[in-house]
Motif scaffolding. Structure first.
Motif, PDB file in Angstrom:
ATOM      1  N   GLY A   6      13.088   0.631 -20.039  1.00 22.15           N
ATOM      2  CA  GLY A   6      13.525  -0.756 -19.999  1.00 22.15           C
ATOM      3  C   GLY A   6      13.543  -1.445 -21.351  1.00 22.15           C
ATOM      4  O   GLY A   6      14.000  -2.589 -21.457  1.00 22.15           O
ATOM      5  N   SER A   7      13.083  -0.749 -22.378  1.00 15.25           N
ATOM      6  CA  SER A   7      13.009  -1.416 -23.689  1.00 15.25           C
ATOM      7  C   SER A   7      14.399  -1.758 -24.218  1.00 15.25           C
ATOM      8  O   SER A   7      14.648  -2.879 -24.671  1.00 15.25           O
ATOM      9  N   GLY A   8      15.278  -0.782 -24.160  1.00 12.23           N
ATOM     10  CA  GLY A   8      16.621  -1.014 -24.686  1.00 12.23           C
ATOM     11  C   GLY A   8      17.397  -2.015 -23.858  1.00 12.23           C
ATOM     12  O   GLY A   8      18.001  -2.949 -24.399  1.00 12.23           O
ATOM     13  N   SER A   9      17.358  -1.846 -22.547  1.00 11.28           N
ATOM     14  CA  SER A   9      18.143  -2.768 -21.733  1.00 11.28           C
ATOM     15  C   SER A   9      17.553  -4.174 -21.810  1.00 11.28           C
ATOM     16  O   SER A   9      18.291  -5.158 -21.810  1.00 11.28           O
ATOM     17  N   GLY A  10      16.237  -4.264 -21.899  1.00 10.53           N
ATOM     18  CA  GLY A  10      15.627  -5.588 -22.044  1.00 10.53           C
ATOM     19  C   GLY A  10      16.093  -6.285 -23.313  1.00 10.53           C
ATOM     20  O   GLY A  10      16.417  -7.482 -23.314  1.00 10.53           O
ATOM     21  N   SER A  68      11.827  -5.004 -17.370  1.00  6.65           N
ATOM     22  CA  SER A  68      10.747  -4.520 -16.510  1.00  6.65           C
ATOM     23  C   SER A  68      11.298  -3.886 -15.235  1.00  6.65           C
ATOM     24  O   SER A  68      10.883  -2.787 -14.842  1.00  6.65           O
ATOM     25  N   GLY A  69      12.222  -4.563 -14.610  1.00  5.89           N
ATOM     26  CA  GLY A  69      12.770  -4.035 -13.363  1.00  5.89           C
ATOM     27  C   GLY A  69      13.598  -2.786 -13.582  1.00  5.89           C
ATOM     28  O   GLY A  69      13.440  -1.791 -12.871  1.00  5.89           O
ATOM     29  N   SER A  70      14.463  -2.833 -14.572  1.00  7.33           N
ATOM     30  CA  SER A  70      15.300  -1.657 -14.771  1.00  7.33           C
ATOM     31  C   SER A  70      14.457  -0.474 -15.247  1.00  7.33           C
ATOM     32  O   SER A  70      14.711   0.667 -14.867  1.00  7.33           O
ATOM     33  N   PHE A 113      19.972  -5.165 -14.372  1.00  4.92           N
ATOM     34  CA  PHE A 113      20.171  -5.763 -15.691  1.00  4.92           C
ATOM     35  C   PHE A 113      20.703  -7.189 -15.538  1.00  4.92           C
ATOM     36  O   PHE A 113      20.211  -8.135 -16.156  1.00  4.92           O
ATOM     37  N   GLY A 114      21.706  -7.325 -14.683  1.00 10.29           N
ATOM     38  CA  GLY A 114      22.291  -8.644 -14.447  1.00 10.29           C
ATOM     39  C   GLY A 114      21.336  -9.579 -13.720  1.00 10.29           C
ATOM     40  O   GLY A 114      21.265 -10.779 -14.026  1.00 10.29           O
ATOM     41  N   CYS A 115      20.591  -9.038 -12.754  1.00 11.57           N
ATOM     42  CA  CYS A 115      19.617  -9.879 -12.045  1.00 11.57           C
ATOM     43  C   CYS A 115      18.581 -10.429 -13.016  1.00 11.57           C
ATOM     44  O   CYS A 115      18.225 -11.610 -12.959  1.00 11.57           O
ATOM     45  N   GLU A 116      18.103  -9.575 -13.894  1.00 12.70           N
ATOM     46  CA  GLU A 116      17.094 -10.023 -14.855  1.00 12.70           C
ATOM     47  C   GLU A 116      17.632 -11.148 -15.737  1.00 12.70           C
ATOM     48  O   GLU A 116      16.951 -12.151 -15.974  1.00 12.70           O
ATOM     49  N   MET A 117      18.852 -10.977 -16.193  1.00 12.58           N
ATOM     50  CA  MET A 117      19.432 -12.016 -17.050  1.00 12.58           C
ATOM     51  C   MET A 117      19.570 -13.327 -16.283  1.00 12.58           C
ATOM     52  O   MET A 117      19.175 -14.390 -16.773  1.00 12.58           O
ATOM     53  N   ALA A 118      20.112 -13.224 -15.073  1.00 15.64           N
ATOM     54  CA  ALA A 118      20.343 -14.446 -14.301  1.00 15.64           C
ATOM     55  C   ALA A 118      19.019 -15.111 -13.922  1.00 15.64           C
ATOM     56  O   ALA A 118      18.884 -16.339 -13.964  1.00 15.64           O
TER      57      ALA A 118
END
Lengths: 404, 404, 404, 404
Positions: C374-378, D375-377, D358-363
């Motif tokens: 998750g580091s990169g996507s975060g 964290s989630g991904s 990824f999108g859920c985290e951003m939103a």
């Protein structure tokens, strides 16, 4: 537009639904480790369409013209003497290309409407005791005049003269529609394209070559890069291409080959013959003649119909297009204004021919050609009725298919 | 199959390319906040296809049959008396439905081949002093016999009797092809489907209703849920639907409406008239008659052709299908074996009609009907030539289009 | 396969729905009198993608490699001296081609990971007092290493030396994605292809040329035929092509240009920058580096990620492909096994990048690279959040569009 | 729009390429003598998706709501007593429908987030000594709360009470994704639709019924016509339909069934379980909870994620949609504003889930929910890595397929 123009030009041809669906796709990685599982059988099956077992087929993202160039630049050298004949716009253009590519071209001009002057070829070859002629060019089907020639006879002329020249054939408007026997006729390079008998959009130049041509390529000194056999072979052997291939068309080609080979090539050829005969019956019923000077030269993929004196055939084509949504081929060069062409190759059937003839009659009458209404379509219909092999009560079961 | 069956049934009809492309799509979220920007103008434009300004159109994922049911169950109550007529398979089925839905149906049977018995309607309505009749049903175009009726005359009968009954019309095979004037004729419910004049795949039942029908819905006591106006209205008003709509078809409908409204409805109707006239010229040239008993009943979307005594029309249809890849309609019920039907609605043109006639002639001759080869197509061709408005030398420029 | 492989190679790229739909079509007559109404505006609009006003664009049915060859064979002559540099697989292949086409190539080798050695170019050009160098070659975006170079600086080097050489640019993986200013930078030939920024299937070689290049073509003595400017110009001027064009791709190109020009080129470039920055944030968060040696060389269309010593990057790519259905690019030639490449050009968005990074992390961890899950996507997500210009509550209205 | 919205709602789901291609087609004659060769095997194979051998499946051009209505109106009579439970928006709507269709509904309300109250069902059934309850309704997967219930346990309750009531199941968002065993569980009617596990556009209501239900239909007294079993059976038995079927969707259904049955239903279910587990790992890593109150109720097709107090989940969904092009499901009715829903059924894979998370985290972060970036991904990725069965080095060979 509500209804797409009805396409009866000698290519591009109509696309079968299965081929169209196969090309409606997302892009793929042409360097993936799975790609060769698709390409290697494809290239192998493609050879069957040429009745070729000894040699290989190259598929270029280009056109038939590109494949012409590939054939020449990979196997010959500047200044090489070649024997060609010219009896229509496409054989003419091939001669032009050969000259531009610095070949020493001996051209035999033949009347437009006749085919390859095999007897003249035989004389020239017999006289060429030193074998200065490196390649003999033969246009299998001259698309401009609707003339098909006898490639086997050209082979015989070479054999009779015991001549080692390569035999190059333009099969753009014949392969996949008119019988073509690459192995049997000893053809060394046969040029084709995607948009005729293969029933695909334009975009692929397809070149089948014999082992003899591949051998010749090793000593050829002509400049080439994009069309280089060497690069292709190195990559094709592993299922890849030297540059990004047109994968959409390759997927379509897979579907097209499945259709052609599933039907059986000889059935495909018989189907074209039957439809072409129907068109010719119509032309006769109209009281008109074909550009092809003799039945032995009748093409099963395109008919060039001669219009009466005083009529401009281009006007017939324009009227058909604008008024009736029907695309026919115009007369080109020496036969401009004198003929219009009906393409009858690829994915067409009796009903479609009926529609095309219907449109031709309307356009001709509009342009002052006094053909009797319904005469052509009536004659074609009687021919189709008499020759159909389809049952009136059932359809053959679909075959099993291997799905990759 | 190399060539898809040529479709000349009275629906489903051929799909224009623009519509087909519009339906080749990924799925979308029918509850997204952007969805109403698509649906609200769509529903508004759809009204134009009915020449409706006072009322609304419901689009159900169903079929014309579903829309029939929606019209009845939302506006009437069990036991309600209704006036119907029966003169073909589809008017017959509508009567069946009305009975099954517990209506008290007064049916007037008319000879198959004739249209709505307007004079009888007038008598019945005039006699119905207590206005027990709650609704009058009218089949605009009887698909089984190729008979179009005069809806304006039915309106007049109601008006002359000063009768308040609702006027229901089956426009499944007329709307979008034959002039239909919902406002002007005071029609309260008009049923249509996606697969005829709208040139879409089957899957949508389309129901246009007047404000009077909407008012009637408030007191209707018939059981309904899936087809409920109330749920639809509540959701449609915001651009949504009470359950997942068939978005693929709605996107297609957008493209279809763009084509119809872009061409102009009256041009669309004139185009159908011209093509239908061509078919009728062919039938006459064949020496055959139509099921429609009088020219005033000729349908511009389908022609039911009577075959000679002793011939089974079903065999003609089967032969056309299996042998020539041409789909025609069979005769149904009372006219089974006696007629075959040529659908000529939607995205077709002169050339396609020519092909269909070509196929009909072959199949008829195969079945022993002695029509002269080319007679029908020749007659149609002459008609098309005489009536075309298309220029032989240019095409009108495409219009500007608003892209949502 | 249930889900098609996710494509994050630097071409072919993902196809937008509008483009895909536009290519799902029947064939058309490329010699019809209406065809120029489509092609002439298309060729004109295509110039805009290059920011070109003085010159023209040729569209060949071929590939970027074909367009490379077209540029050389039409403007130069055998033995001509040219200046090139080599710092990745594609600049290397261009050098190979130039040599095979009999040019006298002065090659400057640069470290892979760096860009065009502009200072060295300047020295060489300044020293070339006799102007023996006929053309300078510049790879705008080296796809193999993810390195973008400064074409304006190359122009300046030419200008500073007052050198008349032609300037050739490989823009295959930059045009339509990274700012390219043909007029402003005085580029004489820019090579592109359909399957990158134009978001189409492979099959078109696109070559933009200046008037200076067109002038040079008149005296070029290299052999050519299929790629000949002359034939193209003669036909293009009337809206036609010297041989059957790939009309399916041309229709797609129309849709693609509508998307690119509708969005606005500078917006397109900014979008690519933003997505590329997100990927680079991820790479940094992984603790890995790029092949591009300096931020000034960062490519906005492809990132070549260096894997730690002892890891085989090819294995990462294979794992991503087979295990997670994700197509990445392998390292080629000098960087084989050392880098894997993420293509981030064309029709992609934040969520897709998120998915690709997700897959990269899984594949890397599977292969023993210890990146934190998750580091990169975060890191990318935080970048996208910080830089998005999209409203959270509305979408801009669609623009009006001219429909041909 | 350059990139189509990413669809992670619980239906419509993403369409596999093979299904999309199968629906890109010309229209066909649904009354042709060849049509049954397509439909009869289709209807037979469709039963397999329900694990049904004793009974039949009806396919209506409608929606899941239509199939609900078909189940009720064909088997029950006005005033019949039925047992239902309500614990989410869709079980609630089914209760509404039953009431509107004049059933005497005994409703057991359960907390939203819990599933079918089987113990309560058992009590009620045991107490119903006179067998007044004619049917028991069970929502297999409540799409609004992401709660799956144990249908086998409902069967057991019926059996334990020796109760003859019919068992009706709403399988709209479970069939084809979560194990459903119609024969084994003695289900009498199972409702589904095209746009969920069948991965098609909306437009089909699919209703599987047992022989017991078919028997019940004979004495049912509810009004019906469009949805009548009787008409369907009479026509389906010969491979036809009582009105024009949605052939485009039926062709798509063929492709969809080929994919599902080719993969193997149990593999399909395991795939959904694995992806759902990945999503749940992500939710846990975010520190959030699911609406489903207990793991035994976790749905493998949709997860309803609870947002922290003070946050409006609708805002999260709107932000995801407008800002990141990601379609999630909103909370409905009692859970409006409290949950957002991630659909994870149909044609999706690890990478797509990664993109959605990824999108859920951003939103969520945009809306003030303090989840740690990545964290989630990261958690989902680790789950996917640990559980994948895919080889990193090869792909299984494609199976043979019968092509009709």
């Amino acid at each position: 537009m509500l209804v797409t123009t009805h396409l009866f030009i000698p290519g591009p041809t109509n696309i079968p639904e299965a081929v169209r669906q196969a090309m409606d796709l997302r892009m793929e990685d042409m360097r993936s480790p799975e790609f060769p599982k698709f390409t290697l059988p494809l290239l192998e099956d493609l050879k069957k369409a040429f009745k070729l077992t000894q040699g290989r087929v190259f598929v270029y993202p280009s056109s038939g013209t590109g494949a012409w160039e590939a054939a020449i630049t990979n196997t010959l050298s500047p200044g090489d003497k070649v024997l060609m004949s010219r009896f229509g716009q496409f054989s003419l253009l091939w001669v032009e290309m050969a000259k531009r590519l610095a070949l020493n071209v001996e051209v035999i001009d033949e009347e437009w409407g006749k085919g390859i002057p095999v007897a003249r070829y035989a004389e020239v070859l017999a006289a060429d005791k030193n074998h200065e002629i490196k390649a003999v060019f033969a246009t299998h089907n001259e698309t401009a005049t609707g003339v098909a020639s006898d490639i086997g006879a050209v082979r015989k002329a070479l054999d009779d003269a015991n001549h080692p020249a390569l035999l190059f054939v333009d099969g753009v408007s014949s392969v996949g529609s008119i019988d073509f026997r690459m192995d049997e006729w000893g053809v060394d390079a046969c040029v084709s394209g995607s948009q005729k008998g293969f029933m695909l959009p334009a975009g692929l130049g397809i070149l089948a070559v014999s082992n003899k041509a591949l051998e010749a390529a090793k000593s050829s000194k002509m400049q080439r890069c994009f069309f280089s056999f060497e690069d292709m072979i190195k990559n094709n052997d592993n299922g890849y291409f030297p540059y990004t291939p047109a994968t959409q068309l390759l997927r379509g080609l897979r579907a097209s080959l499945d259709l052609l080979l599933g039907e059986g090539l000889d059935n495909v050829f018989a189907r074209h013959q039957r439809l072409a005969d129907g068109v010719r019956k119509a032309v006769a019923a109209w009281g008109l003649g074909l550009c092809a000077a003799d039945p032995k030269w009748y093409s099963n993929t395109v008919s060039a119909v001669r219009v009466p004196e005083g009529i401009d055939s281009t006007q017939v084509v324009k009227t058909a297009f604008y008024r009736y949504n029907l695309s026919l081929g115009v007369g080109l060069n020496k036969v401009a204004g004198k003929v219009f062409r009906i393409g009858h190759l690829g994915a067409i059937d009796d009903i479609m021919i009926g529609g095309a003839l219907f449109g031709c009659e309307m356009a001709m009458r509009d342009c002052g050609i006094d053909v009797a209404p319904g005469s052509g379509s009536g004659a074609a219909a009687e021919h189709f009725r008499a020759t159909t092999k389809a049952s009136a009560t059932s359809r053959p079961e679909a075959a099993l298919k291997l799905v990759s």
